[in-house]
Design a protein around this motif. Structure first.
Motif, PDB file in Angstrom:
ATOM      1  N   ARG A   7       0.838  -1.205   0.000  1.00 60.83           N
ATOM      2  CA  ARG A   7       0.000   0.000   0.000  1.00 60.83           C
ATOM      3  C   ARG A   7       0.866   1.244   0.000  1.00 60.83           C
ATOM      4  O   ARG A   7       2.006   1.260   0.491  1.00 60.83           O
ATOM      5  CB  ARG A   7      -0.974  -0.031   1.179  1.00 60.83           C
ATOM      6  CG  ARG A   7      -0.496   0.379   2.571  1.00 60.83           C
ATOM      7  CD  ARG A   7       0.840  -0.027   2.993  1.00 60.83           C
ATOM      8  NE  ARG A   7       1.176   0.229   4.344  1.00 60.83           N
ATOM      9  CZ  ARG A   7       2.043   1.177   4.756  1.00 60.83           C
ATOM     10  NH1 ARG A   7       2.633   1.963   3.906  1.00 60.83           N
ATOM     11  NH2 ARG A   7       2.324   1.303   6.033  1.00 60.83           N
ATOM     12  N   ALA A   9       0.503   4.951   1.566  1.00 59.92           N
ATOM     13  CA  ALA A   9      -0.375   5.499   2.617  1.00 59.92           C
ATOM     14  C   ALA A   9      -0.106   6.973   2.884  1.00 59.92           C
ATOM     15  O   ALA A   9       0.403   7.327   3.949  1.00 59.92           O
ATOM     16  CB  ALA A   9      -0.192   4.671   3.897  1.00 59.92           C
ATOM     17  N   PRO A  10      -0.405   7.837   1.926  1.00 60.94           N
ATOM     18  CA  PRO A  10      -0.079   9.250   2.146  1.00 60.94           C
ATOM     19  C   PRO A  10      -0.988   9.922   3.174  1.00 60.94           C
ATOM     20  O   PRO A  10      -2.147   9.543   3.326  1.00 60.94           O
ATOM     21  CB  PRO A  10      -0.315   9.876   0.766  1.00 60.94           C
ATOM     22  CG  PRO A  10      -1.371   9.012   0.139  1.00 60.94           C
ATOM     23  CD  PRO A  10      -1.107   7.623   0.646  1.00 60.94           C
ATOM     24  N   SER A  11      -0.423  10.904   3.870  1.00 58.33           N
ATOM     25  CA  SER A  11      -1.243  11.776   4.715  1.00 58.33           C
ATOM     26  C   SER A  11      -1.606  12.971   3.831  1.00 58.33           C
ATOM     27  O   SER A  11      -0.703  13.601   3.292  1.00 58.33           O
ATOM     28  CB  SER A  11      -0.443  12.261   5.916  1.00 58.33           C
ATOM     29  OG  SER A  11       0.109  11.155   6.581  1.00 58.33           O
ATOM     30  N   GLU A  43      -4.260   8.442   4.932  1.00 56.07           N
ATOM     31  CA  GLU A  43      -4.114   8.546   6.388  1.00 56.07           C
ATOM     32  C   GLU A  43      -4.554   9.947   6.821  1.00 56.07           C
ATOM     33  O   GLU A  43      -3.742  10.847   7.019  1.00 56.07           O
ATOM     34  CB  GLU A  43      -2.678   8.209   6.791  1.00 56.07           C
ATOM     35  CG  GLU A  43      -2.309   6.795   6.320  1.00 56.07           C
ATOM     36  CD  GLU A  43      -1.325   6.065   7.196  1.00 56.07           C
ATOM     37  OE1 GLU A  43      -0.387   6.690   7.689  1.00 56.07           O
ATOM     38  OE2 GLU A  43      -1.508   4.840   7.387  1.00 56.07           O
ATOM     39  N   TYR A 183      -0.828   7.722  14.884  1.00 53.72           N
ATOM     40  CA  TYR A 183      -0.367   7.126  13.623  1.00 53.72           C
ATOM     41  C   TYR A 183       0.147   5.694  13.784  1.00 53.72           C
ATOM     42  O   TYR A 183      -0.258   4.794  13.055  1.00 53.72           O
ATOM     43  CB  TYR A 183       0.723   8.030  12.996  1.00 53.72           C
ATOM     44  CG  TYR A 183       1.654   7.296  12.078  1.00 53.72           C
ATOM     45  CD1 TYR A 183       1.240   6.949  10.787  1.00 53.72           C
ATOM     46  CD2 TYR A 183       2.931   6.901  12.489  1.00 53.72           C
ATOM     47  CE1 TYR A 183       2.079   6.235   9.937  1.00 53.72           C
ATOM     48  CE2 TYR A 183       3.768   6.195  11.648  1.00 53.72           C
ATOM     49  CZ  TYR A 183       3.346   5.862  10.378  1.00 53.72           C
ATOM     50  OH  TYR A 183       4.163   5.150   9.557  1.00 53.72           O
ATOM     51  N   ASN A 187      -1.829   2.762  11.831  1.00 51.09           N
ATOM     52  CA  ASN A 187      -1.038   2.211  10.744  1.00 51.09           C
ATOM     53  C   ASN A 187      -0.957   0.678  10.854  1.00 51.09           C
ATOM     54  O   ASN A 187      -1.136  -0.044   9.875  1.00 51.09           O
ATOM     55  CB  ASN A 187       0.359   2.853  10.831  1.00 51.09           C
ATOM     56  CG  ASN A 187       1.134   2.759   9.544  1.00 51.09           C
ATOM     57  OD1 ASN A 187       1.956   1.858   9.407  1.00 51.09           O
ATOM     58  ND2 ASN A 187       0.896   3.645   8.593  1.00 51.09           N
ATOM     59  N   ARG A 201       8.351   1.876   2.571  1.00 51.44           N
ATOM     60  CA  ARG A 201       8.207   3.310   2.850  1.00 51.44           C
ATOM     61  C   ARG A 201       9.583   3.922   3.127  1.00 51.44           C
ATOM     62  O   ARG A 201      10.585   3.200   3.179  1.00 51.44           O
ATOM     63  CB  ARG A 201       7.263   3.520   4.037  1.00 51.44           C
ATOM     64  CG  ARG A 201       7.743   2.865   5.306  1.00 51.44           C
ATOM     65  CD  ARG A 201       6.721   3.004   6.428  1.00 51.44           C
ATOM     66  NE  ARG A 201       7.057   2.179   7.567  1.00 51.44           N
ATOM     67  CZ  ARG A 201       6.190   1.782   8.475  1.00 51.44           C
ATOM     68  NH1 ARG A 201       4.918   2.143   8.395  1.00 51.44           N
ATOM     69  NH2 ARG A 201       6.559   1.039   9.499  1.00 51.44           N
ATOM     70  N   HIS A 205      10.965   6.304   8.472  1.00 50.96           N
ATOM     71  CA  HIS A 205       9.976   5.591   9.296  1.00 50.96           C
ATOM     72  C   HIS A 205      10.577   4.449  10.109  1.00 50.96           C
ATOM     73  O   HIS A 205       9.852   3.762  10.823  1.00 50.96           O
ATOM     74  CB  HIS A 205       8.843   5.068   8.417  1.00 50.96           C
ATOM     75  CG  HIS A 205       7.862   6.135   8.022  1.00 50.96           C
ATOM     76  ND1 HIS A 205       6.992   6.701   8.905  1.00 50.96           N
ATOM     77  CD2 HIS A 205       7.646   6.749   6.837  1.00 50.96           C
ATOM     78  CE1 HIS A 205       6.265   7.621   8.301  1.00 50.96           C
ATOM     79  NE2 HIS A 205       6.647   7.678   7.036  1.00 50.96           N
TER      80      HIS A 205
END
Ligand code: GLU
Length: 467
Positions: A7, A9-11, A43, A183, A187, A201, A205
């Motif tokens: 995936r 998963a942008p904010s 997100e 988060y 997540n 990612r 992270h």
């Protein structure tokens, strides 16, 4: 065999940046190379900073890049009850607990100890202590009970084994006092719920991953594999940011880069297929992509390399597809001359341009007389007899009936020879008078496209100007 599910998963707190695009691309390439699914999760739990317009921009940029996602987009804002379910579950395990300490209380502890780590005030309180606070309605956060000893480890597909001593991880918050999960918690819940097999990612992270591993373990979830991508830095070795110029995908689109070129360049940030060939389209990148070949070292964003890749993509694009894109970028393009003419202009200028916009800018003299002829060039090439020579040439040009490049070339060259002149002393002034510059594609092809009237008009104008 499990089908890989990854995936992006942008904010949605900003437009899609190059770093995000590179993460999305790596996920896409991995999924498609392995016959898996590429999913999108928005997100958007930070209600203040998340904006619908950013969601639209991010999705638009992904579509433009050709990164088509599978299944419906998942929005974290739709998953509140899912999170609540797992908040209850994690409390039941007793490996997370309610903390009723006020901000002031925590601040004074922290000041005394000089450390930001949570001092464990509510970690081992009795049930009756907790119930008393619950009855009083004291606000609380939910914190994880991080093991006091031991280590948290995971094997990263790119960085290898990552080990963090548990003493470095405090009892971090899972749920804020307003009841919203953080988060790291959402997540994990979503990755589990979406059956994500590989989390790919940015390297920034890695420290979150260690915290997330603790949550996976407490809830007994099977962990996905983790792959952290090296950071993208500017040429000054600092993290890529606005200071380095454009960082948004949409900005590159507006600057006239083709998505295929940007994709090709982004794929090569920290990865290479190990062959000499460097120009690939998305499908070829899917075939070649191999996560294990991603390097650990940060990648430097090099706009010269991007331009080179972009110029190569332009060269292999069909004139018709370029014409369509140019019309989208500049509405006046395609309106002034016949389509054939535009296709010829593209054929002439595409080997000389890095981007669509550059091609449009370079094409100006095909549509407009040069505005002001540059005096510094004039001094070098327009000699005392040039106006006279050009004047005689005009008479020769006027007689040409078949205004085609081959015919023009034969006639102009004959004129030069018959008058005992040097090529440069005639060809340079012609080009300068009709184009306003001294470089460019074949002069005779330009003259053909411009047609007889414009060429003669421009030559006369120059004579007048330089009299
Ligand atoms: N929303 C996070 C970000 O934009 C996602 C990180 C992740 O892929 O887990 O950085």
């Amino acid at each position: 065999m499990t089908i890989p599910r990854v995936r992006f998963a942008p904010s949605p707190t900003g437009q899609l940046h190059l770093g995000g695009a590179r993460t999305a691309l790596s996920n896409y390439l991995y999924a498609k190379n392995q016959g898996g699914k590429f999913l999108i999760r928005i997100e958007d739990t930070d209600l203040e900073r998340s904006k619908k317009e950013y969601i639209d921009q991010i999705c638009d940029s992904l579509k433009w890049l050709g990164l088509k996602w599978d299944d419906e987009i998942v929005y974290q804002s739709d998953n509140k009850s899912l999170y609540n379910h797992w908040i209850e579950k994690i409390l039941e395990t007793k490996k997370a607990y309610r903390c009723f300490a006020s901000k002031d209380e925590l601040d004074s502890y922290r000041n005394k100890k000089g450390s930001l780590h949570y001092p464990g005030i509510w970690r081992d309180r009795s049930t009756s202590d907790v119930n008393k606070q619950l009855e009083k309605g004291t606000p609380f956060t939910i914190r994880i009970k991080t093991p006091i000893t031991g280590e948290t480890k995971f094997t990263d597909l790119i960085y290898g084994e990552i080990i963090i001593s548990n003493t470095e991880i405090d009892d971090f918050i899972l749920v804020r006092s307003d009841g919203t999960p953080v988060y790291n918690f959402t997540n994990v819940i979503d990755d589990y719920n979406m059956k994500i097999t590989n989390v790919i990612r940015g390297e920034d992270h890695i420290s979150n991953t260690s915290k997330q591993i603790l949550i996976y373990d407490i809830l007994g979830f099977k962990k996905p594999e983790f792959a952290h991508l090296p950071m993208i830095l500017g040429e000054d070795q600092k993290r890529l940011s606005k200071r380095h110029g454009a960082t948004g995908v949409n900005e590159y689109r507006k600057m006239g880069y083709q998505s295929s070129a940007l994709i090709n360049y982004l794929a090569f940030l920290g990865w290479s297929p190990g062959s000499e060939e460097e120009i690939f389209d998305l499908n070829q990148l899917v075939d070649k992509f191999d996560l294990s070949k991603v390097q650990k070292k940060s990648a430097i964003f090099d706009s010269k390399k991007l331009n080179w890749i972009s110029s190569r993509h332009l060269l292999i694009s069909s004139n018709m597809s370029i014409l369509k894109s140019l019309k989208r970028l500049d509405v006046s393009w395609g309106e002034k001359k016949k389509q054939d003419c535009y296709l010829k202009i593209i054929e002439l200028l595409k080997p000389r341009s890095n981007t669509f916009i550059e091609l449009i800018e370079k094409s100006d003299y095909f549509f407009n007389d040069p505005k002001q002829l540059d005096n510094s060039i004039k001094i070098k090439i327009w000699k005392s007899d040039t106006s006279k020579i050009i004047n005689t040439l005009i008479s020769a040009l006027e007689k040409i009936e078949n205004w085609e490049s081959i015919e023009l070339e034969t006639n102009v060259k004959e004129f030069i020879k018959n008058n005992g002149l040097g090529f440069g002393s005639v060809l340079k002034p012609i080009r300068f008078a009709i184009c306003g510059v001294l470089d460019g594609p074949s002069l005779f092809e330009i003259m053909e496209i411009l047609n007889k009237d414009s060429v003669i008009r421009r030559l006369n104008k120059a004579i007048l100007e330089f009299k």
